[in-house]
Design a protein around this motif. Structure first.
Motif, mmCIF file in Angstrom:
data_model
loop_
_atom_site.group_PDB
_atom_site.id
_atom_site.type_symbol
_atom_site.label_atom_id
_atom_site.label_comp_id
_atom_site.label_asym_id
_atom_site.label_seq_id
_atom_site.Cartn_x
_atom_site.Cartn_y
_atom_site.Cartn_z
ATOM 1 N N ALA A 75 -64.324 32.991 -8.124
ATOM 2 C CA ALA A 75 -64.482 34.239 -7.369
ATOM 3 C C ALA A 75 -65.395 34.029 -6.162
ATOM 4 O O ALA A 75 -65.106 34.531 -5.064
ATOM 5 C CB ALA A 75 -65.040 35.332 -8.273
ATOM 6 N N GLY A 76 -66.481 33.277 -6.348
ATOM 7 C CA GLY A 76 -67.391 32.984 -5.233
ATOM 8 C C GLY A 76 -66.713 32.169 -4.156
ATOM 9 O O GLY A 76 -66.898 32.416 -2.965
ATOM 10 N N ARG A 79 -64.561 34.433 -2.133
ATOM 11 C CA ARG A 79 -65.386 35.258 -1.244
ATOM 12 C C ARG A 79 -65.864 34.439 -0.046
ATOM 13 O O ARG A 79 -65.807 34.888 1.098
ATOM 14 C CB ARG A 79 -66.559 35.843 -2.029
ATOM 15 C CG ARG A 79 -67.323 36.916 -1.308
ATOM 16 C CD ARG A 79 -68.333 37.650 -2.191
ATOM 17 N NE ARG A 79 -69.195 36.781 -2.984
ATOM 18 C CZ ARG A 79 -69.074 36.587 -4.305
ATOM 19 N NH1 ARG A 79 -68.130 37.191 -5.002
ATOM 20 N NH2 ARG A 79 -69.918 35.786 -4.938
ATOM 21 N N ARG A 82 -62.953 33.862 2.366
ATOM 22 C CA ARG A 82 -62.663 35.033 3.204
ATOM 23 C C ARG A 82 -63.676 35.144 4.346
ATOM 24 O O ARG A 82 -63.311 35.381 5.497
ATOM 25 C CB ARG A 82 -62.658 36.316 2.366
ATOM 26 C CG ARG A 82 -61.395 36.486 1.541
ATOM 27 C CD ARG A 82 -61.304 37.868 0.911
ATOM 28 N NE ARG A 82 -62.408 38.145 -0.006
ATOM 29 C CZ ARG A 82 -62.430 37.814 -1.283
ATOM 30 N NH1 ARG A 82 -61.423 37.183 -1.823
ATOM 31 N NH2 ARG A 82 -63.469 38.129 -2.043
#
Length: 111
Positions: A75-76, A79, A82
């Motif tokens: 997930a990191g 992020r 992005r």
């Protein structure tokens, strides 16, 4: 975190996602950073809970490590990716505008 550190963390995680068994020396060489700098980065990613370190023995009885992305790390990484893309798009647009301006200067014969 600075853009440079963010980029290094993202690059480390991308390389580890491809091959979690890369050695620290190989990672540092591929990234163009010092072994100490890479170690610092890996420790920061472990502290965040984004990677975990597992050790395993080789036939010569030497200890080796695998650096695995955790679910939080995945997930990191998404992020960071992005954010990285957003920054690079802004840099691209600014550079494109500057190039367009320079081309216009050249076409109109401005110094």
């Amino acid at each position: 975190m600075s853009d440079r550190k963010t980029e290094i963390h993202l690059r480390v995680m991308r390389l580890l996602a491809e091959n979690p068994h890369r050695s620290q020396r190989a990672l540092a060489r591929e990234l163009g950073i010092s072994l100490g700098g890479l170690n610092y980065c890996l420790r920061a990613l472990v502290e965040k809970g984004w990677i975990k370190v597992e050790n395993f023995s080789r036939s010569e009885n030497k200890l080796r490590y695998a650096y695995l992305l955790t679910p939080r790390g995945v997930a990191g990484k998404a992020r960071l990716t992005r954010g990285f893309l957003r920054r690079k798009r802004m840099e691209y647009e600014a550079l494109k505008a500057e190039i367009d301006e320079l081309l216009l200067d050249v076409e109109e014969g401005r110094p």
